[in-house]
Design a protein around this motif. Structure first.
Motif, PDB file in Angstrom:
ATOM      1  N   LEU A 140      -0.129 -16.240 -13.139  1.00  0.00           N
ATOM      2  CA  LEU A 140       0.714 -15.447 -12.242  1.00  0.00           C
ATOM      3  C   LEU A 140      -0.021 -15.268 -10.922  1.00  0.00           C
ATOM      4  O   LEU A 140      -1.252 -15.268 -10.896  1.00  0.00           O
ATOM      5  N   PRO A 141       0.731 -15.055  -9.852  1.00  0.00           N
ATOM      6  CA  PRO A 141       0.033 -14.677  -8.619  1.00  0.00           C
ATOM      7  C   PRO A 141      -0.496 -13.250  -8.767  1.00  0.00           C
ATOM      8  O   PRO A 141       0.121 -12.419  -9.439  1.00  0.00           O
ATOM      9  N   PRO A 142      -1.655 -12.954  -8.189  1.00  0.00           N
ATOM     10  CA  PRO A 142      -2.184 -11.590  -8.297  1.00  0.00           C
ATOM     11  C   PRO A 142      -1.283 -10.605  -7.569  1.00  0.00           C
ATOM     12  O   PRO A 142      -0.553 -10.978  -6.645  1.00  0.00           O
ATOM     13  N   PRO A 143      -1.316  -9.339  -7.969  1.00  0.00           N
ATOM     14  CA  PRO A 143      -0.476  -8.346  -7.286  1.00  0.00           C
ATOM     15  C   PRO A 143      -0.982  -8.096  -5.863  1.00  0.00           C
ATOM     16  O   PRO A 143      -2.149  -8.327  -5.553  1.00  0.00           O
ATOM     17  N   ALA A 144      -0.096  -7.627  -5.029  1.00  0.00           N
ATOM     18  CA  ALA A 144      -0.449  -7.296  -3.643  1.00  0.00           C
ATOM     19  C   ALA A 144      -1.052  -5.893  -3.625  1.00  0.00           C
ATOM     20  O   ALA A 144      -0.334  -4.903  -3.507  1.00  0.00           O
ATOM     21  N   ILE A 145      -2.375  -5.825  -3.796  1.00  0.00           N
ATOM     22  CA  ILE A 145      -3.087  -4.553  -3.772  1.00  0.00           C
ATOM     23  C   ILE A 145      -4.331  -4.699  -2.915  1.00  0.00           C
ATOM     24  O   ILE A 145      -4.899  -5.790  -2.808  1.00  0.00           O
ATOM     25  N   CYS A 146      -4.763  -3.598  -2.332  1.00  0.00           N
ATOM     26  CA  CYS A 146      -5.956  -3.594  -1.491  1.00  0.00           C
ATOM     27  C   CYS A 146      -7.190  -3.773  -2.374  1.00  0.00           C
ATOM     28  O   CYS A 146      -7.319  -3.120  -3.403  1.00  0.00           O
ATOM     29  N   ARG A 147      -8.091  -4.649  -1.957  1.00  0.00           N
ATOM     30  CA  ARG A 147      -9.292  -4.922  -2.747  1.00  0.00           C
ATOM     31  C   ARG A 147     -10.259  -3.749  -2.758  1.00  0.00           C
ATOM     32  O   ARG A 147     -11.120  -3.665  -3.620  1.00  0.00           O
ATOM     33  N   PRO A 170      -5.428 -10.368   4.075  1.00  0.00           N
ATOM     34  CA  PRO A 170      -4.245  -9.969   3.310  1.00  0.00           C
ATOM     35  C   PRO A 170      -4.545  -9.163   2.056  1.00  0.00           C
ATOM     36  O   PRO A 170      -3.631  -8.711   1.382  1.00  0.00           O
ATOM     37  N   HIS A 171      -5.809  -8.964   1.744  1.00  0.00           N
ATOM     38  CA  HIS A 171      -6.202  -8.201   0.557  1.00  0.00           C
ATOM     39  C   HIS A 171      -6.855  -6.875   0.932  1.00  0.00           C
ATOM     40  O   HIS A 171      -7.594  -6.301   0.146  1.00  0.00           O
ATOM     41  N   LEU A 172      -6.578  -6.408   2.143  1.00  0.00           N
ATOM     42  CA  LEU A 172      -7.186  -5.186   2.640  1.00  0.00           C
ATOM     43  C   LEU A 172      -6.136  -4.376   3.390  1.00  0.00           C
ATOM     44  O   LEU A 172      -5.404  -4.914   4.217  1.00  0.00           O
ATOM     45  N   CYS A 173      -6.060  -3.070   3.096  1.00  0.00           N
ATOM     46  CA  CYS A 173      -5.123  -2.216   3.829  1.00  0.00           C
ATOM     47  C   CYS A 173      -5.767  -1.766   5.137  1.00  0.00           C
ATOM     48  O   CYS A 173      -6.988  -1.831   5.297  1.00  0.00           O
ATOM     49  N   THR A 174      -4.952  -1.308   6.055  1.00  0.00           N
ATOM     50  CA  THR A 174      -5.470  -0.916   7.367  1.00  0.00           C
ATOM     51  C   THR A 174      -6.380   0.307   7.280  1.00  0.00           C
ATOM     52  O   THR A 174      -7.323   0.431   8.060  1.00  0.00           O
ATOM     53  N   ALA A 175      -6.135   1.200   6.329  1.00  0.00           N
ATOM     54  CA  ALA A 175      -7.011   2.373   6.176  1.00  0.00           C
ATOM     55  C   ALA A 175      -8.413   1.930   5.754  1.00  0.00           C
ATOM     56  O   ALA A 175      -9.411   2.409   6.303  1.00  0.00           O
ATOM     57  N   CYS A 176      -8.515   1.022   4.815  1.00  0.00           N
ATOM     58  CA  CYS A 176      -9.830   0.534   4.369  1.00  0.00           C
ATOM     59  C   CYS A 176     -10.458  -0.349   5.440  1.00  0.00           C
ATOM     60  O   CYS A 176     -11.684  -0.356   5.589  1.00  0.00           O
ATOM     61  N   GLU A 177      -9.639  -1.072   6.175  1.00  0.00           N
ATOM     62  CA  GLU A 177     -10.157  -1.885   7.278  1.00  0.00           C
ATOM     63  C   GLU A 177     -10.820  -0.988   8.319  1.00  0.00           C
ATOM     64  O   GLU A 177     -11.908  -1.295   8.810  1.00  0.00           O
ATOM     65  N   ARG A 178     -10.178   0.147   8.635  1.00  0.00           N
ATOM     66  CA  ARG A 178     -10.769   1.102   9.584  1.00  0.00           C
ATOM     67  C   ARG A 178     -12.074   1.678   9.039  1.00  0.00           C
ATOM     68  O   ARG A 178     -13.050   1.815   9.767  1.00  0.00           O
TER      69      ARG A 178
END
Length: 172
Positions: free
Chosen positions: A116-123, A147-155
Motif C-alpha cells: 500500500l502507499p504509506p499514509p499522508a502523515i508528518c514524519r 511532502p512528509h513534513l507539515c509546515t509547523a514542524c518545518e518551522r
C-alpha cells in the motif's frame, strides 16, 4: 512549480507504534494519563478483577494505581510495536489521543507486508489531513519542499537550525 523529492529521499514509513507515540506526545498526554481513560473499558473487560487487594489496604486506592500502571505498560507495548490493536481498544485510544485510524491501520498493514502507499502523515509529529497541528492561530499544511513534513514542524526545524548557527558578524 514545486519539484517533488526523488523517491530515494522519501523516508520509510514509521511504525504504527511510533505513529501513536508521536500523536500522544503532540497532544501532550502522558502514558499514565492515557491509561486513566481506559479504566472504564478495562474494568468492563475484567482486568480490574484480576488484581488482588493487599491485606489491610483499601480495595480501590492501590489497586486502581496498579491498574493504571498496568494499562500504561500495555500502551507502551503498543508504542514499541509489541502488539497491535483494533476495534474497541483502538476507539479508546482515539478518545484520548487524536490520530487517524486509517493511517494507523495502513501502517499496520505495511508492517505486515501489504503493498500500500504509506499514509499522508508528518514524519515529525504524525499529523495528517484530519489531525492538523494548530500553530500561530491556524492549521498546518504540507511543506512545499518536503511532502512528509507539515509546515509547523518545518518551522520548528528551521528555528532549531537558526538557533544553532553561530554568529559570524562582528558585534563591535
Amino acid at each position: 512549480m514545486i519539484k517533488p523529492l526523488p523517491p530515494s529521499v522519501f523516508p520509510a514509513p514509521m511504525s504504527p507504534g511510533t505513529y501513536l507515540r508521536k500523536r500522544r506526545e503532540a497532544a501532550g498526554v502522558s502514558l499514565e494519563l492515557a491509561a486513566v481513560a481506559f479504566l472504564p473499558w478495562v474494568h468492563g473487560n475484567g482486568w480490574a478483577n484480576k488484581l488482588s487487594t493487599p491485606p489491610g489496604s483499601s480495595p480501590d486506592g492501590p489497586r486502581l494505581v496498579r491498574l493504571v500502571l498496568q494499562v500504561a505498560v500495555w500502551l507502551a507495548e503498543l508504542e514499541d510495536d509489541k502488539r497491535f490493536v483494533d476495534g474497541i481498544a483502538l476507539a479508546q485510544v482515539a478518545g484520548v489521543i487524536p490520530f487517524e485510524r486509517e493511517a494507523y491501520d495502513r501502517l499496520v498493514a505495511l508492517r505486515y507486508g501489504v503493498d500500500l502507499p504509506p499514509p499522508a502523515i508528518c514524519r515529525e509529529c504524525g499529523c495528517g489531513v484530519l489531525t492538523a497541528c494548530f500553530a500561530e492561530g491556524h492549521a498546518c499544511a504540507w511543506s512545499e519542499t518536503d511532502p512528509h513534513l507539515c509546515t509547523a514542524c518545518e518551522r520548528k526545524e528551521a528555528q532549531a537550525v537558526a538557533a544553532n548557527v553561530p554568529e559570524t558578524a562582528d558585534a563591535s
